[in-house]
Motif scaffolding. Structure first.
Motif, PDB file in Angstrom:
ATOM      1  N   THR A 240       0.838  -1.201   0.000  1.00 30.10           N
ATOM      2  CA  THR A 240       0.000   0.000   0.000  1.00 30.10           C
ATOM      3  C   THR A 240       0.877   1.256   0.000  1.00 30.10           C
ATOM      4  OG1 THR A 240      -1.764  -1.172   1.163  1.00 30.10           O
ATOM      5  CG2 THR A 240      -1.841   1.232   1.225  1.00 30.10           C
TER       6      THR A 240
ATOM      7  N   TRP B 185      -5.480  -0.374  -6.715  1.00 35.10           N
ATOM      8  CA  TRP B 185      -4.549   0.063  -5.679  1.00 35.10           C
ATOM      9  C   TRP B 185      -4.809   1.504  -5.259  1.00 35.10           C
ATOM     10  CZ3 TRP B 185      -2.069  -2.520  -2.276  1.00 35.10           C
ATOM     11  CH2 TRP B 185      -1.777  -3.857  -2.530  1.00 35.10           C
TER      12      TRP B 185
ATOM     13  N   GLU C   3      -7.413   1.285  -2.736  1.00 35.09           N
ATOM     14  CA  GLU C   3      -6.845   0.740  -1.500  1.00 35.09           C
ATOM     15  C   GLU C   3      -6.073   1.813  -0.732  1.00 35.09           C
ATOM     16  OE1 GLU C   3      -6.243  -1.971   1.434  1.00 35.09           O
ATOM     17  OE2 GLU C   3      -7.430  -2.339  -0.367  1.00 35.09           O
ATOM     18  N   VAL C   4      -5.273   2.605  -1.445  1.00 35.92           N
ATOM     19  CA  VAL C   4      -4.488   3.676  -0.811  1.00 35.92           C
ATOM     20  C   VAL C   4      -5.429   4.706  -0.185  1.00 35.92           C
ATOM     21  CG1 VAL C   4      -2.958   5.637  -1.299  1.00 35.92           C
ATOM     22  CG2 VAL C   4      -2.427   3.369  -2.225  1.00 35.92           C
TER      23      VAL C   4
ATOM     24  N   ASP D 254      -7.117   3.303   2.843  1.00 36.97           N
ATOM     25  CA  ASP D 254      -6.182   3.250   3.969  1.00 36.97           C
ATOM     26  C   ASP D 254      -6.055   4.626   4.628  1.00 36.97           C
ATOM     27  OD1 ASP D 254      -4.257   1.752   5.579  1.00 36.97           O
ATOM     28  OD2 ASP D 254      -2.736   3.007   4.604  1.00 36.97           O
TER      29      ASP D 254
END
Length: 114
Positions: free
Chosen positions: A12, A46, A49-50, A53
């Motif tokens: 990540t 991604w 996802e980043v 997060d």
């Protein structure tokens, strides 16, 4: 934290840097991904996802502006493509030929704030 969680966290962080690289490239997602040898689907997965997060960390009461020292990432670009490196104070950014003047002005202003 399990080894799988640590691997995911490292991945990540790596993709967080890749996302920053894309956003400062001035390229379309499709063109940037083609240059990096990845699919846009992988990039968008991604990126989500980043961002997810970051949202989780904010929800835990941490500031989205927390800075941590990370190991130097493997460059996603071929260094021979870099035109110059701009350093302001202790911060720096690599410049590439395809960067437009408006993006460069924005980046310089951001570096001055660091």
């Amino acid at each position: 934290m399990t080894s799988n969680e640590l691997k995911h966290q490292a991945k990540t962080q790596e993709w967080g840097l890749a996302t920053q690289d894309y956003r400062s490239s001035g390229l379309s997602v499709r063109e940037w991904c083609r240059q990096q040898g990845i699919t846009p689907t992988t990039y968008y997965r991604w990126e989500r996802e980043v961002l997810s997060d970051i949202g989780r960390k904010d929800a835990e009461g941490r500031s989205g502006s927390t800075f941590v020292e990370l190991p130097a990432p493997q460059p996603l670009r071929n260094n021979s493509e870099r035109t110059a490196t701009l350093n302001i104070g202790s911060s720096g950014i690599d410049l590439y030929q395809e960067m437009g003047p408006e993006l460069l002005r924005t980046l310089v202003e951001l570096l001055r704030q660091c």
